[in-house]
Design an enzyme around this catalytic site. Structure first.
Site, short mmCIF file in Angstrom:
data_model
loop_
_atom_site.label_atom_id
_atom_site.label_comp_id
_atom_site.label_asym_id
_atom_site.label_seq_id
_atom_site.Cartn_x
_atom_site.Cartn_y
_atom_site.Cartn_z
N GLU A 66 0.82 -1.20 0.00
CA GLU A 66 0.00 0.00 0.00
C GLU A 66 0.86 1.26 0.00
O GLU A 66 0.52 2.25 -0.65
CB GLU A 66 -0.95 -0.01 1.19
CG GLU A 66 -2.07 -1.02 1.07
CD GLU A 66 -2.95 -0.79 -0.15
OE1 GLU A 66 -3.05 0.36 -0.62
OE2 GLU A 66 -3.53 -1.76 -0.66
N TYR A 149 -6.73 6.25 4.32
CA TYR A 149 -6.78 5.26 3.25
C TYR A 149 -5.96 4.02 3.60
O TYR A 149 -6.45 2.89 3.49
CB TYR A 149 -6.27 5.84 1.91
CG TYR A 149 -6.00 4.72 0.94
CD1 TYR A 149 -7.05 4.09 0.27
CD2 TYR A 149 -4.71 4.21 0.77
CE1 TYR A 149 -6.82 3.00 -0.56
CE2 TYR A 149 -4.46 3.13 -0.06
CZ TYR A 149 -5.52 2.53 -0.72
OH TYR A 149 -5.30 1.45 -1.52
N ASP A 167 -9.40 4.62 -3.02
CA ASP A 167 -8.26 5.10 -3.78
C ASP A 167 -8.77 5.72 -5.08
O ASP A 167 -9.98 5.82 -5.30
CB ASP A 167 -7.25 3.97 -4.04
CG ASP A 167 -7.64 3.09 -5.22
OD1 ASP A 167 -8.86 2.98 -5.52
OD2 ASP A 167 -6.74 2.48 -5.83
N CYS A 229 -15.89 -0.34 -21.48
CA CYS A 229 -17.26 -0.57 -21.01
C CYS A 229 -17.80 -1.93 -21.47
O CYS A 229 -18.63 -2.53 -20.79
CB CYS A 229 -18.18 0.55 -21.48
SG CYS A 229 -17.77 2.17 -20.77
N CYS A 238 -24.48 1.48 -15.21
CA CYS A 238 -23.60 2.63 -15.02
C CYS A 238 -24.30 3.94 -15.39
O CYS A 238 -24.70 4.14 -16.54
CB CYS A 238 -22.34 2.45 -15.87
SG CYS A 238 -21.22 3.86 -15.79
#
Length: 321
Positions: A66, A149, A167, A229, A238
């Site tokens: 991370e 985070y 994120d 997509c 969406c």
């Protein structure tokens, strides 16, 4: 005279209802059940085999990843991560070394202050928690160099807890799929955090899986440019796609320039120090950049950030303490 009949109110789409409800109800039953299963199922089939996702990585491996992955692509992180864990498989191993060794091992990942922060976290873990990365979110947040985070990511990915993990990739997925805009704001907002909490599945294992899956979806499919997509498991829901993919009309998105910046100069100065086996004279540093004012400013910044230690006689080295 009778009043004119009002036309029936159009029924809101599931995605529109989700966006409205999430802006009004931060608590209560989880929202987005229609998103959870397809995204998690997609993740189960398409997730990359990354070393920090393997069981043997443990909480320390997750934490190291991370820190390294902040503003740095996976392809650049992988070799450094492997070398880091081979050298320092536990926090105590890193804590026993000088902080300058963390900076040296960081290599060219960029933003080297992350190396110092990770070293500081390792020292605190060793001193406060017996060398084990704590599972408690509040204890993670109390570690030096750990923000909201990172604490949420470690608690979720390493310990399977229920936390919103926001994120850049996740924020972009939520912005498009739920709120119907192309890009999220430049900085994380309270509204985004509220939405992320509202979208969390109720049970911890599913919530942790959702956090990883939505992040991977943003990294591989719902990318910043050239989104795919046709491969997206929630394309039919969406909001941004259903609205015709309207262009971003918010503040200009921040680009990441590098050439000619103080960041580039700092990187060149640090490269000299990383490759040296002892202190380096000022003259050796002066050769890395032609412009003396910018070079001096970059060196002063490295010293102020604790990344470089000045010595007597115009010598410099990576920090020992």
């Amino acid at each position: 005279m009778t009043a004119p009949t009002k036309p029936p109110r159009p029924t809101a789409s599931p995605t529109a209802s989700l966006a409205e409800a999430s802006s009004e109800a931060p608590s209560g039953p989880p929202l987005g059940e229609n998103l959870h299963s397809p995204v998690i199922d997609w993740f189960d089939e398409n997730a990359r085999d990354l070393p920090w996702r393997r069981p043997e990585a443990g909480a320390w491996g997750v934490m190291v990843s991370e820190f390294m992955l902040q503003q740095t692509p996976v392809s650049r992180v992988l070799p450094v991560y492997e070398q880091w864990l081979a050298r320092w498989p536990r926090p105590a191993d890193l804590a026993a070394e000088a902080p300058g060794e963390a900076v040296r091992a960081w290599g060219r990942l960029g933003y080297p202050r992350r190396a110092l922060r990770l070293h500081g976290a390792a020292v605190a873990i060793t001193e406060r928690h017996g060398g084990d990365v704590p599972a408690d979110h509040a204890q993670l947040l109390a570690l030096p160099g750990i923000g909201e985070y990172t604490a949420a990511a470690v608690a979720s990915f390493a310990y399977g807890q229920r936390h919103p993990v926001l994120d850049t990739n996740v924020r972009r997925v939520f912005a498009r799929a739920v709120t119907g805009v192309q890009y999220p704001p430049n900085a994380t907002t309270a509204a985004e955090r509220k939405l992320a909490r509202a979208l969390l599945p109720e049970d911890e294992p599913t919530a942790a899986r959702w956090a990883a899956a939505s992040m991977e979806l943003g990294a591989l499919v719902c990318t910043a440019k050239s989104e795919s997509c046709h491969r997206c498991p929630i394309a039919a829901q969406c909001a941004w796609r259903l609205a015709g993919k309207p262009e971003h009309d918010g503040p200009p998105r921040r680009g990441q320039t590098y050439a000619g910046t103080d960041r580039q100069v700092r990187g060149r100065l640090l490269a000299v120090l990383r490759e040296a086996h002892g202190p380096v004279p000022q003259a050796a540093l002066d050769r890395v950049w032609h412009e003396p004012v910018q070079r001096a400013r970059a060196l002063d910044g490295l010293v102020a950030d604790g990344l470089v230690e000045p010595l007597a006689g115009g010598m410099y080295r990576l920090p020992l303490t």
